[in-house]
Design a protein around this motif. Sequence first.
Motif, PDB file in Angstrom:
ATOM      1  N   VAL A  70       0.856  -1.185   0.000  1.00  0.00           N
ATOM      2  CA  VAL A  70       0.000   0.000   0.000  1.00  0.00           C
ATOM      3  C   VAL A  70       0.894   1.238   0.000  1.00  0.00           C
ATOM      4  O   VAL A  70       1.868   1.307   0.758  1.00  0.00           O
ATOM      5  CB  VAL A  70      -0.929   0.022   1.233  1.00  0.00           C
ATOM      6  CG1 VAL A  70      -1.711   1.341   1.294  1.00  0.00           C
ATOM      7  CG2 VAL A  70      -1.896  -1.150   1.190  1.00  0.00           C
ATOM      8  N   LEU A  74       1.008   5.453   0.466  1.00  0.00           N
ATOM      9  CA  LEU A  74       0.277   6.588   1.035  1.00  0.00           C
ATOM     10  C   LEU A  74       0.880   7.922   0.616  1.00  0.00           C
ATOM     11  O   LEU A  74       0.672   8.936   1.287  1.00  0.00           O
ATOM     12  CB  LEU A  74       0.268   6.492   2.568  1.00  0.00           C
ATOM     13  CG  LEU A  74      -0.433   5.287   3.189  1.00  0.00           C
ATOM     14  CD1 LEU A  74      -0.416   5.394   4.711  1.00  0.00           C
ATOM     15  CD2 LEU A  74      -1.860   5.183   2.690  1.00  0.00           C
ATOM     16  N   GLN A 111      -1.875  -3.319  -3.537  1.00  0.00           N
ATOM     17  CA  GLN A 111      -3.250  -3.331  -3.043  1.00  0.00           C
ATOM     18  C   GLN A 111      -3.923  -1.972  -3.150  1.00  0.00           C
ATOM     19  O   GLN A 111      -5.135  -1.886  -3.356  1.00  0.00           O
ATOM     20  CB  GLN A 111      -3.266  -3.785  -1.583  1.00  0.00           C
ATOM     21  CG  GLN A 111      -2.724  -5.187  -1.376  1.00  0.00           C
ATOM     22  CD  GLN A 111      -3.490  -6.213  -2.180  1.00  0.00           C
ATOM     23  OE1 GLN A 111      -4.699  -6.341  -2.022  1.00  0.00           O
ATOM     24  NE2 GLN A 111      -2.796  -6.940  -3.043  1.00  0.00           N
ATOM     25  N   SER A 112      -3.146  -0.899  -3.028  1.00  0.00           N
ATOM     26  CA  SER A 112      -3.752   0.430  -3.059  1.00  0.00           C
ATOM     27  C   SER A 112      -2.678   1.497  -3.200  1.00  0.00           C
ATOM     28  O   SER A 112      -1.566   1.354  -2.681  1.00  0.00           O
ATOM     29  CB  SER A 112      -4.565   0.675  -1.779  1.00  0.00           C
ATOM     30  OG  SER A 112      -5.161   1.956  -1.780  1.00  0.00           O
ATOM     31  N   THR A 168      -2.518   6.154  -3.541  1.00  0.00           N
ATOM     32  CA  THR A 168      -3.321   7.309  -3.157  1.00  0.00           C
ATOM     33  C   THR A 168      -4.240   7.736  -4.302  1.00  0.00           C
ATOM     34  O   THR A 168      -3.958   7.491  -5.482  1.00  0.00           O
ATOM     35  CB  THR A 168      -2.444   8.513  -2.775  1.00  0.00           C
ATOM     36  OG1 THR A 168      -1.823   9.043  -3.968  1.00  0.00           O
ATOM     37  CG2 THR A 168      -1.362   8.112  -1.793  1.00  0.00           C
ATOM     38  N   TRP A 169      -5.304   8.395  -3.930  1.00  0.00           N
ATOM     39  CA  TRP A 169      -6.244   8.895  -4.940  1.00  0.00           C
ATOM     40  C   TRP A 169      -5.584   9.930  -5.848  1.00  0.00           C
ATOM     41  O   TRP A 169      -5.996  10.126  -6.988  1.00  0.00           O
ATOM     42  CB  TRP A 169      -7.473   9.495  -4.261  1.00  0.00           C
ATOM     43  CG  TRP A 169      -7.186  10.671  -3.380  1.00  0.00           C
ATOM     44  CD1 TRP A 169      -6.743  10.651  -2.089  1.00  0.00           C
ATOM     45  CD2 TRP A 169      -7.296  12.058  -3.732  1.00  0.00           C
ATOM     46  NE1 TRP A 169      -6.568  11.919  -1.602  1.00  0.00           N
ATOM     47  CE2 TRP A 169      -6.904  12.810  -2.589  1.00  0.00           C
ATOM     48  CE3 TRP A 169      -7.683  12.723  -4.876  1.00  0.00           C
ATOM     49  CZ2 TRP A 169      -6.896  14.204  -2.578  1.00  0.00           C
ATOM     50  CZ3 TRP A 169      -7.683  14.113  -4.872  1.00  0.00           C
ATOM     51  CH2 TRP A 169      -7.287  14.839  -3.731  1.00  0.00           C
ATOM     52  N   ASN A 225      -6.678   4.952  -1.954  1.00  0.00           N
ATOM     53  CA  ASN A 225      -6.960   5.251  -0.555  1.00  0.00           C
ATOM     54  C   ASN A 225      -6.836   6.746  -0.313  1.00  0.00           C
ATOM     55  O   ASN A 225      -6.298   7.480  -1.144  1.00  0.00           O
ATOM     56  CB  ASN A 225      -6.006   4.478   0.363  1.00  0.00           C
ATOM     57  CG  ASN A 225      -4.565   4.945   0.221  1.00  0.00           C
ATOM     58  OD1 ASN A 225      -4.185   6.021   0.665  1.00  0.00           O
ATOM     59  ND2 ASN A 225      -3.724   4.127  -0.428  1.00  0.00           N
ATOM     60  N   HIS A 226      -7.353   7.178   0.839  1.00  0.00           N
ATOM     61  CA  HIS A 226      -7.279   8.580   1.234  1.00  0.00           C
ATOM     62  C   HIS A 226      -6.454   8.765   2.505  1.00  0.00           C
ATOM     63  O   HIS A 226      -6.628   9.733   3.240  1.00  0.00           O
ATOM     64  CB  HIS A 226      -8.685   9.156   1.410  1.00  0.00           C
ATOM     65  CG  HIS A 226      -9.439   9.273   0.118  1.00  0.00           C
ATOM     66  ND1 HIS A 226     -10.034   8.176  -0.482  1.00  0.00           N
ATOM     67  CD2 HIS A 226      -9.683  10.322  -0.700  1.00  0.00           C
ATOM     68  CE1 HIS A 226     -10.617   8.558  -1.612  1.00  0.00           C
ATOM     69  NE2 HIS A 226     -10.424   9.850  -1.763  1.00  0.00           N
ATOM     70  N   GLU A 266      -8.608   2.257   6.661  1.00  0.00           N
ATOM     71  CA  GLU A 266      -8.724   1.667   5.328  1.00  0.00           C
ATOM     72  C   GLU A 266      -7.426   0.961   4.926  1.00  0.00           C
ATOM     73  O   GLU A 266      -7.459  -0.048   4.215  1.00  0.00           O
ATOM     74  CB  GLU A 266      -9.115   2.726   4.291  1.00  0.00           C
ATOM     75  CG  GLU A 266      -8.121   3.858   4.120  1.00  0.00           C
ATOM     76  CD  GLU A 266      -8.563   4.894   3.088  1.00  0.00           C
ATOM     77  OE1 GLU A 266      -9.424   4.563   2.244  1.00  0.00           O
ATOM     78  OE2 GLU A 266      -8.057   6.029   3.128  1.00  0.00           O
ATOM     79  N   VAL A 267      -6.302   1.472   5.388  1.00  0.00           N
ATOM     80  CA  VAL A 267      -5.032   0.828   5.073  1.00  0.00           C
ATOM     81  C   VAL A 267      -4.914  -0.505   5.804  1.00  0.00           C
ATOM     82  O   VAL A 267      -4.596  -1.544   5.214  1.00  0.00           O
ATOM     83  CB  VAL A 267      -3.846   1.748   5.432  1.00  0.00           C
ATOM     84  CG1 VAL A 267      -2.523   1.009   5.237  1.00  0.00           C
ATOM     85  CG2 VAL A 267      -3.877   3.012   4.590  1.00  0.00           C
ATOM     86  N   LEU A 276      -6.671  -3.582   4.517  1.00  0.00           N
ATOM     87  CA  LEU A 276      -6.090  -4.244   3.352  1.00  0.00           C
ATOM     88  C   LEU A 276      -5.051  -5.294   3.746  1.00  0.00           C
ATOM     89  O   LEU A 276      -4.531  -6.002   2.886  1.00  0.00           O
ATOM     90  CB  LEU A 276      -5.448  -3.211   2.429  1.00  0.00           C
ATOM     91  CG  LEU A 276      -6.427  -2.213   1.783  1.00  0.00           C
ATOM     92  CD1 LEU A 276      -5.665  -1.077   1.086  1.00  0.00           C
ATOM     93  CD2 LEU A 276      -7.341  -2.922   0.790  1.00  0.00           C
ATOM     94  N   THR A 326      -1.681   9.016  10.942  1.00  0.00           N
ATOM     95  CA  THR A 326      -1.883   7.742  10.252  1.00  0.00           C
ATOM     96  C   THR A 326      -0.658   6.858  10.369  1.00  0.00           C
ATOM     97  O   THR A 326      -0.754   5.665  10.694  1.00  0.00           O
ATOM     98  CB  THR A 326      -2.220   7.992   8.768  1.00  0.00           C
ATOM     99  OG1 THR A 326      -3.463   8.669   8.670  1.00  0.00           O
ATOM    100  CG2 THR A 326      -2.291   6.677   8.004  1.00  0.00           C
TER     101      THR A 326
END
Length: 279
Positions: free
Chosen positions: A30, A32, A50-51, A53-54, A74-75, A80-81, A84, A99
Motif C-alpha cells: 500500500v 500513502l 493493493q492500493s 493514493t487517490w 486510498n485517502h 482503510e489501510v 487491506l 496515520t
Amino acid sequence: MPRPTTTGLLLLLAIGLAAIPAAAKPQRIVSLNLCADALVLRLADRADVQSVTWLARNPDNSVVAAEAATVPVNHGLAEEVAALRPDLVVVGAFTARTTVALLRRLGLPILELDVPDTIDGIRAQTRRVAAALGQVERGEGMVAAMDARLAAIRPPASHPLAVVLRPNGFTAGRGSLVDEILARAGARNLAAEQGLENYGQIPLETVALAGVRLLILNQAENRDPSLGEALLDHPILAALPDLRLVRVPSRLWTCAGPEVADAAALIAAAARQAEGAGP
C-alpha cells in the motif's frame, strides 16, 4: 448494539494482521504518498499492489495516472489501510503523521521515503524502494533509463540565465534539486546567483533587471489560470522582449523521481531555441 470505536476496529485489525506470515518479497503493498505511488506502480508486480493514493489518478501531477486507473485508491486513513492487511506500507516524510503512527502501533512494516534534493539522491531512493519491493533489477533499469535520458541532453552553448517561478513568486536557489536540473539543462539559475538558498521568493524587479532569458513555469500548456499565478501577467514581464516562457508540467518534477530527466531535457530544448540553435 453500540458501534465499535476506531480504537476497537484497529485492535481487531491488529489481531488479524498478527496472523499474516512475513514474506521475503512483499505481496500486499500500500502506498500513502504520491511520489511513492510512482515508484511502487513502476517497480512492483501489479498483483502485489493493493492500493495507492487517490492523487495517483490525476494526470496533472502524477506520472502513473494510466497505471493507477485500475488500482484501488486510498485517502490515507489508518482504518482503510489496515483493512487491506498490507505487508508493506510506503509513506512519505510528510504523510499524515497520525496515520503513520497508528500503522506503526499495529506493527505494520513501514518504508518511509524522504525528499531527495539531488539526482544522486533520486538514484539512491529508487534503489532503496526497489530493494524493499524485491525488485532490484527493475530498480537498476529505472536508474539506467534516467541516466541515459540525462546523457542525451544537449545543453546550449550560451548557458542563458533562467528563473523558475512557481505560484506566489516562489523559486528555487542553491542546494535545491531544481538548481541541479537547471545546471543539467545548461541554464544558469538567477536565484542561485542572487544567493538564495533552497526555496524562497524573488522580486519581479530582480527578474526584469537581471536579463533573464528563460522564465520557467511549473505548469502545463493550456492550464486554467489561478490567483497564485497572477503575477506572471505583470506588465514588467510582458515588457521584456527577449524573455522566453518555458512551461514544465508539474508531474515531471513535483516528485523527485526519474522524470526530472525529462524536465531537464525540456528546459535544455527551450534554452537552445532561445539562443537560436534550433530545437
